[in-house]
Design an enzyme around this catalytic site. Structure first.
Site, mmCIF file in Angstrom:
data_model
loop_
_atom_site.group_PDB
_atom_site.id
_atom_site.type_symbol
_atom_site.label_atom_id
_atom_site.label_comp_id
_atom_site.label_asym_id
_atom_site.label_seq_id
_atom_site.Cartn_x
_atom_site.Cartn_y
_atom_site.Cartn_z
ATOM 1 C CG HIS A 74 -1.938 -1.187 1.487
ATOM 2 N ND1 HIS A 74 -2.832 -1.385 0.398
ATOM 3 C CD2 HIS A 74 -1.836 -2.048 2.282
ATOM 4 C CE1 HIS A 74 -3.393 -2.488 0.679
ATOM 5 N NE2 HIS A 74 -2.913 -2.812 2.030
ATOM 6 C CG HIS A 104 3.132 5.961 5.731
ATOM 7 N ND1 HIS A 104 2.630 6.165 7.166
ATOM 8 C CD2 HIS A 104 1.619 6.587 5.206
ATOM 9 C CE1 HIS A 104 1.487 6.656 7.311
ATOM 10 N NE2 HIS A 104 1.165 6.943 6.025
ATOM 11 C CG HIS A 106 -0.500 8.628 1.364
ATOM 12 N ND1 HIS A 106 -1.417 7.430 1.715
ATOM 13 C CD2 HIS A 106 -0.211 8.741 2.499
ATOM 14 C CE1 HIS A 106 -1.469 7.104 2.629
ATOM 15 N NE2 HIS A 106 -0.783 7.962 3.447
ATOM 16 C CD GLU A 116 -3.983 9.377 2.356
ATOM 17 O OE1 GLU A 116 -3.840 9.303 3.650
ATOM 18 O OE2 GLU A 116 -4.567 8.421 1.786
ATOM 19 C CG HIS A 129 0.661 10.756 6.454
ATOM 20 N ND1 HIS A 129 -0.425 9.873 5.967
ATOM 21 C CD2 HIS A 129 0.249 11.898 6.033
ATOM 22 C CE1 HIS A 129 -1.243 10.749 5.141
ATOM 23 N NE2 HIS A 129 -1.062 12.060 5.349
ATOM 24 C CB THR A 212 -5.821 8.218 5.593
ATOM 25 O OG1 THR A 212 -4.630 7.438 5.171
ATOM 26 C CG2 THR A 212 -5.859 9.508 5.854
ATOM 27 C CB THR A 213 -5.325 2.619 5.477
ATOM 28 O OG1 THR A 213 -4.580 2.365 6.522
ATOM 29 C CG2 THR A 213 -4.309 3.529 4.594
HETATM 30 C C1 SG7 Z 1 -0.170 3.322 5.607
HETATM 31 O O1 SG7 Z 1 -0.993 3.837 6.216
HETATM 32 C C2 SG7 Z 1 0.926 2.347 6.708
HETATM 33 C C3 SG7 Z 1 -0.021 2.011 7.690
HETATM 34 C C4 SG7 Z 1 -0.731 2.862 8.239
HETATM 35 C C5 SG7 Z 1 -1.748 3.170 7.530
HETATM 36 O O2 SG7 Z 1 -0.907 2.025 4.840
HETATM 37 O O3 SG7 Z 1 1.744 3.323 7.013
HETATM 38 O O4 SG7 Z 1 0.943 1.258 8.597
HETATM 39 C C6 SG7 Z 1 1.741 0.477 8.515
HETATM 40 C C7 SG7 Z 1 2.547 -0.036 9.643
HETATM 41 O O5 SG7 Z 1 1.675 -0.305 7.563
HETATM 42 O O6 SG7 Z 1 -1.480 2.438 9.457
HETATM 43 C C8 SG7 Z 1 -2.277 1.783 11.679
HETATM 44 C C9 SG7 Z 1 -1.425 2.524 10.599
HETATM 45 O O7 SG7 Z 1 -0.389 3.241 11.027
HETATM 46 C C10 SG7 Z 1 -2.792 4.645 7.977
HETATM 47 O O8 SG7 Z 1 -1.973 5.637 8.642
HETATM 48 S S1 SG7 Z 1 -2.363 7.057 7.974
HETATM 49 O O9 SG7 Z 1 -3.462 7.437 8.634
HETATM 50 O O10 SG7 Z 1 -1.280 8.089 8.595
HETATM 51 N N1 SG7 Z 1 -2.267 7.129 6.408
HETATM 52 ZN ZN ZN Z 2 -0.614 7.811 5.321
#
Ligand code: SG7
Ligand code: ZN
Length: 273
Positions: A74, A104, A106, A116, A129, A212-213
């Protein structure tokens, strides 16, 4: 597969359908507080006492610590692995301390999409983020992630514009070729995370929202930095080489942003009149 979700508007697992299997992702209740949102600058509320987030140890590069970079299908996630004696990166905000657990990205296939959050309807090509949890009130990230006040995410927009590489992002982006496919992981040396941010203080937007996921938990205090950071077109091109699967088919990992959600009863605050 029941737990799968993606960003594809055409299929059955895209953002418009997340709420069917992950009920917290619905934004229709007047009380809902989903993210991301479009920030309408004229509708933001100036709050003279809104504090500036204080970055702690973002200026420290631990000689003995590594960062783990992984492609989870993702996004690409960068996770600090601290030695026990290391001082951890934190944000202090509104009297609480939040520890950085990962950051991470986007991003989009062109400069008109990718972020986003949008500002007055405008996307940026990349949104980073920095995900933190509240260490004053919770024992670990997993306990905090479902609870009101549990998380703080700091959002930094990037645009590809500069002709020379951004030095901070150059610590990470060249490693993307080692995590090209879902499940790939590599480590790099720790570096100073403040090199990834535009300088603070600056205009920020602050509002209550969600992950956001899926599972879209409404536990996040969002801080969106209005100021962008420039990366080079060559650095941007490295994002566009990433794949969302294990390599059996050619699926680009791109346009991994959730569409904006209803503001409902929320107010976005800002620290600059
Ligand atoms: C991304 O966004 C990853 C997820 C994250 C999610 O898919 O960074 O984290 C991992 C460790 O895969 O989910 C629970 C979490 O942190 C949502 O994060 S966000 O709202 O900042 N986009
Ligand atoms: Zn994010």
């Amino acid at each position: 597969q029941a737990s799968e979700w993606d960003y594809n508007a055409e299929g059955d697992n895209g953002p418009a359908d997340w709420g069917k299997r992950f009920p917290k992702c619905n934004d229709t209740a007047s009380s809902s507080r989903q993210s991301p949102i479009n920030i309408v600058v004229d509708n933001t509320k100036y709050n003279a006492s809104l504090p500036t987030p204080e970055f702690i140890n973002y200026d420290v590069a631990h000689a003995t610590s590594n960062l783990i970079i992984s492609n989870n299908g993702h996004t690409v996630v960068v996770t600090p692995k601290y030695a026990s004696s290391d001082s951890k990166a934190q944000i202090k905000y509104k009297g609480k301390t939040y520890e950085l657990v990962q950051f991470h990205f986007h991003w989009g296939s062109d400069s008109k999409r990718g972020s986003e959050h949008t500002i007055d309807g405008k996307h940026f090509q990349v949104e980073v983020h920095f995900v933190h949890y509240n260490t004053d009130d919770f024992n670990n990230f997993n306990e905090a992630k479902t609870e009101e006040g549990g998380l703080l995410v700091y959002a930094q927009f990037l645009k590809s514009f500069a002709s020379s590489a951004n030095a901070g992002y150059q610590e990470i982006v060249p490693q993307f070729e080692k995590v090209k496919y879902k499940g790939n992981t590599t480590t790099i040396p720790h570096f100073k995370f403040d090199t990834l941010l535009s300088k603070v203080p600056d205009r920020i937007y602050s509002y209550p929202g969600s992950l956001t996921t899926p599972t879209c938990d409404e536990s996040v205090s969002w801080i969106v930095n209005s100021q962008t950071v420039e990366i080079s077109q060559d650095q941007m091109s490295k994002f566009l080489e990433l794949k969302s699967n294990k390599g059996e088919t050619n699926e680009d990992l791109v346009n991994n942003y959730r569409p904006v959600q209803k503001l409902q009863q929320r107010t976005v605050e800002t620290n600059v009149p």
